[in-house]
Design an enzyme around this catalytic site. Sequence first.
Site, PDB file in Angstrom:
ATOM      1  N   ARG A 184       0.459  10.230   1.068  1.00  0.00           N
ATOM      2  CA  ARG A 184       0.888  11.240   2.036  1.00  0.00           C
ATOM      3  C   ARG A 184       2.046  12.055   1.479  1.00  0.00           C
ATOM      4  NH1 ARG A 184       1.505   7.103   7.118  1.00  0.00           N
ATOM      5  NH2 ARG A 184      -0.421   6.001   6.619  1.00  0.00           N
ATOM      6  N   LYS A 202     -10.410  -1.858   7.398  1.00  0.00           N
ATOM      7  CA  LYS A 202      -9.145  -1.593   8.091  1.00  0.00           C
ATOM      8  C   LYS A 202      -9.481  -1.250   9.547  1.00  0.00           C
ATOM      9  CE  LYS A 202      -5.458   1.890   7.790  1.00  0.00           C
ATOM     10  NZ  LYS A 202      -4.187   1.956   7.080  1.00  0.00           N
ATOM     11  N   GLU A 244       0.876  -1.176   0.000  1.00  0.00           N
ATOM     12  CA  GLU A 244       0.000   0.000   0.000  1.00  0.00           C
ATOM     13  C   GLU A 244       0.908   1.218   0.000  1.00  0.00           C
ATOM     14  OE1 GLU A 244      -2.550   0.121   3.539  1.00  0.00           O
ATOM     15  OE2 GLU A 244      -2.267   2.283   3.580  1.00  0.00           O
ATOM     16  N   THR A 274      -4.111   5.782   2.613  1.00  0.00           N
ATOM     17  CA  THR A 274      -4.387   7.145   3.097  1.00  0.00           C
ATOM     18  C   THR A 274      -5.237   7.923   2.082  1.00  0.00           C
ATOM     19  OG1 THR A 274      -2.110   7.020   3.978  1.00  0.00           O
ATOM     20  CG2 THR A 274      -3.353   8.998   4.477  1.00  0.00           C
TER      21      THR A 274
HETATM   22  C1  3PG Z   1      -1.036   3.176   8.688  1.00  0.00           C
HETATM   23  O1  3PG Z   1      -1.088   4.054   7.875  1.00  0.00           O
HETATM   24  O2  3PG Z   1      -1.739   2.173   8.599  1.00  0.00           O
HETATM   25  C2  3PG Z   1      -0.125   3.346   9.845  1.00  0.00           C
HETATM   26  O3  3PG Z   1       0.516   4.554   9.815  1.00  0.00           O
HETATM   27  C3  3PG Z   1       0.882   2.272   9.959  1.00  0.00           C
HETATM   28  O4  3PG Z   1       1.195   2.239  11.282  1.00  0.00           O
HETATM   29  P1  3PG Z   1       2.641   1.848  11.803  1.00  0.00           P
HETATM   30  O5  3PG Z   1       3.585   2.898  11.282  1.00  0.00           O
HETATM   31  O6  3PG Z   1       2.501   1.866  13.309  1.00  0.00           O
HETATM   32  O7  3PG Z   1       2.965   0.487  11.282  1.00  0.00           O
END
Ligand code: 3PG
Length: 213
Positions: A44, A128, A40, A68
């Site tokens: 961002r 999610k 994914e 995102t």
């Molecule tokens: C996401 O976008 O799903 C999270 O930022 C991932 O979280 P992590 O950096 O704690 O793995």
Amino acid sequence: MDLMEKIYDAGIVPVVVIENEEDAVDTARALLAGGITFMEITFRTACAAEAIAKVAKNVPEMTVGAGTILNVRQAESAVAAGAQFIVSPGFDEDTVIWCQERGIPVCPGCVTPTEIMRAIHCGLTVVKFFPANIYGGMKAIKALSGVFGGIRFLPTGGVNAENLGDFAAEKCIVAIGGSWVCTKADIREHNYEKITELSREAVEKIHAARVHS
Ligand code: 3PG
């Protein structure tokens, strides 16, 4: 096979932040070398769409999606670039419907019963669960799962090599996600062997957790 079933087989969807589009292909190849077949790429950074396009074009064995995604405009841009699935941190009905009308698998973030019910209303079966560590982790997911038996979760946020077994073993978990296999720093510094090694370790741990569950 349905894309969500393929995500189950993959077991892990790394959350990848690409700061320089030139790093996208090598990063995808490093993940693949460690046995990870889904990624994914988050919307961002300014180069997210271009990074997705490069992976889609140059690494066909990798199933690349966009993360995102906050609105329809970003979903359009991601899909135009070659994103094969869409992930959102929360539930935006317009984005979900836009994806469904085009047959694009979509996985919105839902952490409350109300959000999950909205997802069910849209016909979704996979959501999610973000940020998993803040919203109660596996304990919360199990409680929700008792009510929403038809829903499977993709937990991200605080999931890592140490605790992934707690999640991966559960039937209501479609796969786990996270950034630890492929951090911004490791991508920036081109630590591709490390990314491959962390990927391999994660895949092995997921398989081991599922076998013993
Ligand atoms: C996401 O976008 O799903 C999270 O930022 C991932 O979280 P992590 O950096 O704690 O793995």
